[in-house]
Design an enzyme around this catalytic site. Structure first.
Site, PDB file in Angstrom:
ATOM      1  N   ARG A  59       5.129  -4.754 -14.668  1.00 23.19           N
ATOM      2  CA  ARG A  59       5.344  -3.719 -15.681  1.00 23.19           C
ATOM      3  C   ARG A  59       6.671  -2.988 -15.510  1.00 23.19           C
ATOM      4  NH1 ARG A  59      -0.096  -4.055 -14.939  1.00 23.19           N
ATOM      5  NH2 ARG A  59      -0.096  -2.499 -13.281  1.00 23.19           N
ATOM      6  N   GLU A  96      -2.099  -0.944  -3.593  1.00 23.40           N
ATOM      7  CA  GLU A  96      -3.291  -0.083  -3.641  1.00 23.40           C
ATOM      8  C   GLU A  96      -4.529  -0.977  -3.625  1.00 23.40           C
ATOM      9  OE1 GLU A  96      -3.622   2.371  -7.129  1.00 23.40           O
ATOM     10  OE2 GLU A  96      -5.135   3.656  -6.233  1.00 23.40           O
TER      11      GLU A  96
HETATM   12  P1  AMP Z   1       1.947   0.935  -4.956  1.00 16.45           P
HETATM   13  O1  AMP Z   1       2.648  -0.231  -4.336  1.00 16.45           O
HETATM   14  O2  AMP Z   1       0.700   1.321  -4.236  1.00 16.45           O
HETATM   15  O3  AMP Z   1       2.888   2.108  -5.160  1.00 16.45           O
HETATM   16  O4  AMP Z   1       1.430   0.463  -6.399  1.00 16.45           O
HETATM   17  C1  AMP Z   1       2.298   0.425  -7.493  1.00 16.45           C
HETATM   18  C2  AMP Z   1       2.156  -0.835  -8.276  1.00 16.45           C
HETATM   19  O5  AMP Z   1       0.791  -1.185  -8.503  1.00 16.45           O
HETATM   20  C3  AMP Z   1       2.815  -0.695  -9.621  1.00 16.45           C
HETATM   21  O6  AMP Z   1       3.526  -1.893  -9.903  1.00 16.45           O
HETATM   22  C4  AMP Z   1       1.684  -0.469 -10.587  1.00 16.45           C
HETATM   23  O7  AMP Z   1       1.875  -1.204 -11.770  1.00 16.45           O
HETATM   24  C5  AMP Z   1       0.431  -0.949  -9.846  1.00 16.45           C
HETATM   25  N1  AMP Z   1      -0.632   0.073  -9.800  1.00 16.45           N
HETATM   26  C6  AMP Z   1      -1.109   0.663  -8.685  1.00 16.45           C
HETATM   27  N2  AMP Z   1      -2.089   1.524  -8.953  1.00 16.45           N
HETATM   28  C7  AMP Z   1      -2.235   1.510 -10.296  1.00 16.45           C
HETATM   29  C8  AMP Z   1      -3.087   2.231 -11.208  1.00 16.45           C
HETATM   30  N3  AMP Z   1      -3.988   3.133 -10.779  1.00 16.45           N
HETATM   31  N4  AMP Z   1      -2.936   1.967 -12.530  1.00 16.45           N
HETATM   32  C9  AMP Z   1      -2.020   1.078 -12.964  1.00 16.45           C
HETATM   33  N5  AMP Z   1      -1.201   0.372 -12.155  1.00 16.45           N
HETATM   34  C10 AMP Z   1      -1.298   0.590 -10.832  1.00 16.45           C
END
Ligand code: AMP
Length: 175
Positions: A59, A96
């Site tokens: 995204r 995550e």
């Molecule tokens: P992080 O690496 O934990 O910062 O997660 C960020 C990535 O995971 C981004 O590319 C987001 O598109 C996706 N992502 C993580 N959590 C969510 C969420 N609650 N809703 C939508 N996308 C998420």
């Protein structure tokens, strides 16, 4: 002017129980909201000397080229493993929900170039930290970070060092 937070749809328990998924397709399809988001993501970096905007799969790809056009910069893609056709540098990271790896073409950044890193959402910071490490591997300089959404209660920005971190919508708790 739209309230951008109103254009994001929350999907509870997707893609797995406990995740509050932030669906941005509802913002993307709104012509006023989309333009506003791109302009507000770009504006703090108009005088930051950005050479290239890095978008992370998938995204981040939706915003990085539009921001690059706004800033008069180029656009580069940090992709999931095996997607890029040329020689790559690679970095693994924690999501995550799961683990993964990001790659950049080894000629995507020239040493000393200033890079703005872009994703739709900052959660734990694992993804964007991996992209940051790829920028450093290639001798690039981090000009800053731009996110549509920040899940601030996960403290992702604490991982990101001293470069400016800009987000348009913040969630202070799981909601
Ligand atoms: P992080 O690496 O934990 O910062 O997660 C960020 C990535 O995971 C981004 O590319 C987001 O598109 C996706 N992502 C993580 N959590 C969510 C969420 N609650 N809703 C939508 N996308 C998420």
């Amino acid at each position: 002017m739209s309230n951008l937070a109103d254009l994001v749809r929350n999907i509870p328990n997707w893609p797995k129980p406990g995740i509050q998924f932030k669906d941005i397709t509802t913002l993307l399809k709104d012509p006023v909201g989309l333009r506003q988001a791109v302009e507000e993501l770009s504006r703090p970096f108009e005088t930051a000397g950005v050479d290239v905007v890095l978008g992370t799969e998938a995204r981040g790809f939706l915003f990085a080229p539009a921001i690059a056009l706004h800033l008069g910069a180029g656009c580069i893609l940090a992709r999931k493993p095996g997607k890029l056709p040329w020689k790559t540098v690679s970095q693994s990271y924690q999501l995550e929900y799961g683990t993964d790896r990001l790659e950049l073409h080894e000629d995507a950044i020239q040493p000393g170039q200033r890079v703005l890193l872009v994703d739709d959402l900052l959660a734990t910071g694992g993804t964007i930290l991996a992209a940051t490490e790829l920028v450093h591997q290639l001798g690039g300089m981090v000009a800053g970070y731009a996110f549509l959404i920040e899940l601030s209660f996960l403290l992702g920005r604490a991982k990101l060092g001293s470069a400016p971190v800009h987000s348009l919508i913040q969630y202070a708790s799981e909601e």
